[in-house]
Design a protein around this motif. Sequence first.
Motif, PDB file in Angstrom:
ATOM      1  N   PRO A  89      -1.733  11.585   7.465  1.00 11.58           N
ATOM      2  CA  PRO A  89      -0.751  11.905   6.392  1.00 11.58           C
ATOM      3  C   PRO A  89      -0.965  13.321   5.600  1.00 11.58           C
ATOM      4  O   PRO A  89      -2.392  13.348   4.574  1.00 11.58           O
ATOM      5  CB  PRO A  89      -1.009  10.625   5.317  1.00 11.58           C
ATOM      6  N   PHE A 118       8.510  11.023   9.067  1.00  8.38           N
ATOM      7  CA  PHE A 118       9.097  12.018   9.820  1.00  8.38           C
ATOM      8  C   PHE A 118       9.917  12.542  11.073  1.00  8.38           C
ATOM      9  O   PHE A 118      10.138  13.064  11.852  1.00  8.38           O
ATOM     10  CB  PHE A 118       7.019  12.564   9.702  1.00  8.38           C
ATOM     11  N   ARG A 149       7.863  15.535  -3.092  1.00  3.34           N
ATOM     12  CA  ARG A 149       6.914  14.944  -2.344  1.00  3.34           C
ATOM     13  C   ARG A 149       7.800  13.426  -2.493  1.00  3.34           C
ATOM     14  O   ARG A 149       8.293  12.892  -2.500  1.00  3.34           O
ATOM     15  CB  ARG A 149       5.523  14.540  -3.796  1.00  3.34           C
ATOM     16  N   LEU A 150       6.508  12.937  -1.436  1.00  3.00           N
ATOM     17  CA  LEU A 150       7.528  11.176  -1.184  1.00  3.00           C
ATOM     18  C   LEU A 150       6.288  10.328  -0.856  1.00  3.00           C
ATOM     19  O   LEU A 150       5.472  10.749  -1.154  1.00  3.00           O
ATOM     20  CB  LEU A 150       7.634  11.467   1.052  1.00  3.00           C
ATOM     21  N   GLU A 151       7.079   9.141  -0.885  1.00  4.61           N
ATOM     22  CA  GLU A 151       6.009   7.953  -0.828  1.00  4.61           C
ATOM     23  C   GLU A 151       6.363   7.035   0.162  1.00  4.61           C
ATOM     24  O   GLU A 151       8.066   6.874   0.440  1.00  4.61           O
ATOM     25  CB  GLU A 151       5.822   7.502  -2.355  1.00  4.61           C
ATOM     26  N   VAL A 152       5.550   6.722   0.994  1.00 11.92           N
ATOM     27  CA  VAL A 152       5.526   6.134   1.938  1.00 11.92           C
ATOM     28  C   VAL A 152       4.819   4.073   1.622  1.00 11.92           C
ATOM     29  O   VAL A 152       4.111   4.156   0.865  1.00 11.92           O
ATOM     30  CB  VAL A 152       5.315   5.892   2.757  1.00 11.92           C
ATOM     31  N   SER A 153       5.598   3.490   1.741  1.00 14.75           N
ATOM     32  CA  SER A 153       4.388   1.955   1.402  1.00 14.75           C
ATOM     33  C   SER A 153       4.684   1.212   2.843  1.00 14.75           C
ATOM     34  O   SER A 153       5.285   1.379   3.701  1.00 14.75           O
ATOM     35  CB  SER A 153       5.688   1.712   0.373  1.00 14.75           C
ATOM     36  N   GLY A 154       3.593   0.169   2.812  1.00 11.81           N
ATOM     37  CA  GLY A 154       3.268  -0.796   4.056  1.00 11.81           C
ATOM     38  C   GLY A 154       2.366  -1.894   3.140  1.00 11.81           C
ATOM     39  O   GLY A 154       1.925  -1.571   2.292  1.00 11.81           O
ATOM     40  N   LYS A 155       2.247  -2.660   3.893  1.00 15.95           N
ATOM     41  CA  LYS A 155       1.247  -3.577   3.722  1.00 15.95           C
ATOM     42  C   LYS A 155      -0.362  -3.642   3.306  1.00 15.95           C
ATOM     43  O   LYS A 155      -0.422  -4.683   2.566  1.00 15.95           O
ATOM     44  CB  LYS A 155       1.119  -4.846   4.880  1.00 15.95           C
ATOM     45  N   ASP A 156      -0.444  -2.270   4.229  1.00 20.70           N
ATOM     46  CA  ASP A 156      -1.536  -1.849   4.002  1.00 20.70           C
ATOM     47  C   ASP A 156      -1.595  -0.270   4.462  1.00 20.70           C
ATOM     48  O   ASP A 156      -0.516  -0.069   5.148  1.00 20.70           O
ATOM     49  CB  ASP A 156      -2.811  -2.317   5.139  1.00 20.70           C
ATOM     50  N   TYR A 157      -2.952   0.372   4.661  1.00 18.31           N
ATOM     51  CA  TYR A 157      -2.996   1.920   4.682  1.00 18.31           C
ATOM     52  C   TYR A 157      -2.066   2.265   7.094  1.00 18.31           C
ATOM     53  O   TYR A 157      -1.571   2.923   6.708  1.00 18.31           O
ATOM     54  CB  TYR A 157      -4.692   2.170   5.268  1.00 18.31           C
ATOM     55  N   ASP A 165      -0.359   0.471   7.928  1.00 10.47           N
ATOM     56  CA  ASP A 165       1.346   0.059   8.130  1.00 10.47           C
ATOM     57  C   ASP A 165       1.746   0.983   7.863  1.00 10.47           C
ATOM     58  O   ASP A 165       3.154   1.365   7.781  1.00 10.47           O
ATOM     59  CB  ASP A 165       1.688  -1.412   7.521  1.00 10.47           C
ATOM     60  N   LEU A 221       1.236   5.128   0.156  1.00 10.02           N
ATOM     61  CA  LEU A 221       0.961   6.680   0.718  1.00 10.02           C
ATOM     62  C   LEU A 221       1.617   6.878  -0.444  1.00 10.02           C
ATOM     63  O   LEU A 221       3.237   7.882   0.480  1.00 10.02           O
ATOM     64  CB  LEU A 221       1.031   7.037   2.410  1.00 10.02           C
ATOM     65  N   ASN A 254       4.881   3.752   8.851  1.00 11.39           N
ATOM     66  CA  ASN A 254       5.593   3.696   8.315  1.00 11.39           C
ATOM     67  C   ASN A 254       6.270   5.453   8.071  1.00 11.39           C
ATOM     68  O   ASN A 254       7.119   5.910   8.003  1.00 11.39           O
ATOM     69  CB  ASN A 254       6.354   3.531   7.169  1.00 11.39           C
ATOM     70  N   LEU A 255       5.154   6.591   8.086  1.00 11.46           N
ATOM     71  CA  LEU A 255       5.052   7.279   7.686  1.00 11.46           C
ATOM     72  C   LEU A 255       5.566   8.299   8.953  1.00 11.46           C
ATOM     73  O   LEU A 255       6.323   9.214   9.003  1.00 11.46           O
ATOM     74  CB  LEU A 255       3.750   7.456   7.246  1.00 11.46           C
ATOM     75  N   THR A 279      -2.353  14.157   2.368  1.00 15.58           N
ATOM     76  CA  THR A 279      -1.795  13.582   0.878  1.00 15.58           C
ATOM     77  C   THR A 279      -2.111  14.505   0.529  1.00 15.58           C
ATOM     78  O   THR A 279      -2.975  15.420   0.777  1.00 15.58           O
ATOM     79  CB  THR A 279      -2.509  12.288   1.432  1.00 15.58           C
ATOM     80  N   PHE A 337       0.867  -1.105   0.259  1.00 18.44           N
ATOM     81  CA  PHE A 337       0.350   0.680   0.224  1.00 18.44           C
ATOM     82  C   PHE A 337       1.156   1.316  -0.199  1.00 18.44           C
ATOM     83  O   PHE A 337       1.430   1.616   0.869  1.00 18.44           O
ATOM     84  CB  PHE A 337      -0.819   0.356   1.258  1.00 18.44           C
TER      85      PHE A 337
END
Lengths: 115, 452
Positions: free
Chosen positions: B103, B90, B71-79, B81, A22, B85-86, B105, A20
Motif C-alpha cells: 500500500p 487497484f 487520495r484513497l481509503e480502503v477498509s477491511g476487517k483487519d490490515y 483484509d 488504509l 481489498n486495496l 500509505t 481497519f
Amino acid sequence: MQSEGEKFMSGARGEEKGRFILQVHNPMGAVEVAQQHAKRLESLHGKTIGELGNGSWEDQATLPAVRAQLQQRFPDLKIIPYTEFPRGTENIDHDGVIDLLLERGCEAVITGNAA
Amino acid sequence: MITRQGFASVVDNAFAGLGFSGEAAKFSYPMTMFLPGADLSPLADNIDAVIDALTRWAPKSTRKTVLQPPRLEVSGKDYADALENLNHLFLRNLWSDGLPLLPPTEERVAALLRGTDLPRERLLGKLLPKGGFATVGSVAVAAAMAGCRPEYLPVLIAAVEAILDPRVYHQHMQSTTGNAHPAVIVNGPVARQLRINSGYGCLGPSSVYPAGAAIGRALRLLLMNVGGAIPGTGTMAIHGGPARYTGLVFAEDEAGLPADWAPQNTERGFARGSNTVTVLATSGGTEVWEGAALEEKDAQHTLFNFAGCMRVPFGGYFADTFNPHGAPGIVLIARGTAQGFARLGWSKAKIRQYLWENSKLPRSAWLEKMLDHFGARHGLYVKDQVQFPMPVTPAPANIMIVVAGGEQSGHSYWLQVHGGTGGPASREIALPGGWQALLEKAGEDLGPLPAA
C-alpha cells in the motif's frame, strides 16, 4: 511481532466502526489541462473543413467516404481533401500544417485514422 | 478524429499528453472498417456522429487547471483484509501489474523519500502518452507499491530522468505496438551498495540482489499509471513481453572489466567510478550460445554468432539505422569472456568494428520494402543513398558493450533495441545526505553485502 506493513502503517492506521482503514496515495499522478479544445462550429452550412491523413489504416478510403457523406448532407460545405496537405504521421505533426490549414480558410479539421 | 473501437482511450491519452483534457472529439468504428477493401457503410450509417463531433461535442473540462487525483481509503476487517481489498481496487482501476502490491500509505512514501534530498513536489517531467506529472512524490508512490527500499530511490529518480531525456523519445516506447521496455544499466559503487546484480542471473530474479526487480517494477508502475501505458488502452504492445514486469535493471560488472576496457558510462563521458544510470529502450533478447574466448578461434566464433544475431532484417533497426545517436542494442558479455577477448588483443573498439562489419545486411526485396516504408514514413533518408550491404547502425561506436553476467561466462546475450526510440541516455545518480544511514539500515535488514 509487528509485520512489515504494520511498521509502515503506524501513523495511518485507523479503525472506524470495527473496520481497519488504509489511507493511500493515488498512483495516477497529476495531469495539467493547459489548453482548451477548439470551439465547435454552430453548423456545417457554408463552412470550410480540411482533411489530414496520417497515411495509416486506409485513410485514403475513410476520409473520402466521410467527405462524400457530409457533402451529401451539406451541399454548401467545402471540404479540402487530405491530398492537398502533407500526409503521414510525422508530416502532419507540426505547427506549419496548422498554418497551411488556416491559409486555406479551414474552420475545422477531420483527421484519421487512429487505429 | 476517425478512430477505431477499442482505440479511443489511446486517442484520449494522446490528447491528455498534449495538454488537453483527456478526451477528444472522435467517432469510432469497428476495426474491420480500416482494412483494405473494407465495407465503409458504417461511416454512412453514423455520419451524425461526425456532425456531432464537429458541432455539438463539448469537453467536460473547460478551464486550464492541474487535476490532482484524490487520495484513497480502503477498509477491511483487519490490515490483511484491507490490503487485499486495496489490491482488488487497484486491479479494477487498472493501476496494477497483476502482482500483489504494497500500500502506498503516507508513512511508506515518507519513509521512501528519505532516499532523496529533493522535495516531493519536484517535477521531473511529464510522462507520455498521458502527460502525467512524474514528480519525486509520484515516483515514491510507485516505489512504495513495488516494495522498494528508500535507498533505491536515487536510482529510480535517475532512471526516470533518463527516460524523460528527449533522446530516448519515451512516448514511442510507451505507446508502440512493439514490445518495448527499458533496459537500465547502473554503474558506480552504488550498484553493489544497493545489491543490484551484475553477475549470475543479472537479468532475472534474485534474493541476494533484490534491488533491480523492485526498481524496475516501480518504473513500470510509473510508466503505466502516471504515463498512461495501460495494456490495450494506452499502450498497444501486441505481446508486451515478460520484461515489462520489471524491465531490465542490472549493473555493469566493473570489477570484472579487463584493465583497458572502460566502463560503459565512462565511454559516455562520465568520470570513472561515478554513479550513473543508462537507459535504452529494448524489445527483446537473444542468448548467444557462446561465451568462451580462450583462444582466438573461440573469440572469432563468439563474435561471429553475435554478428549473426544482429544481422537479421529486424524492423526495429530501421528507425535507428540512420540515427547517429542511436544504438542497435547491447552486447552483454560476462567477465570471463571479456577478459578472454582482452587477453587475445580484442579491444572494445575492435569488437565493435568486427560486429559492425559482419552484421551488415545484404540487399534484398524485403530490405528494400522496409527502407521504402520507413523512409517514406519517417523521412529519415533517401533510399537511393543507401549503401549495400547496409549497416544496422551508422557507426561501430553506436554498438553498446556491457560486461555483466555469471563468472563462468559460458553464454552471452544480445539485447536488441526497440526501433523508433532515439537512443540511450544517461544520468548521474544523486545521493541524499543520509545515504550512509540508509545503507547501515539495509545492512541490518538484509545482512552483509554479497562478496564482490
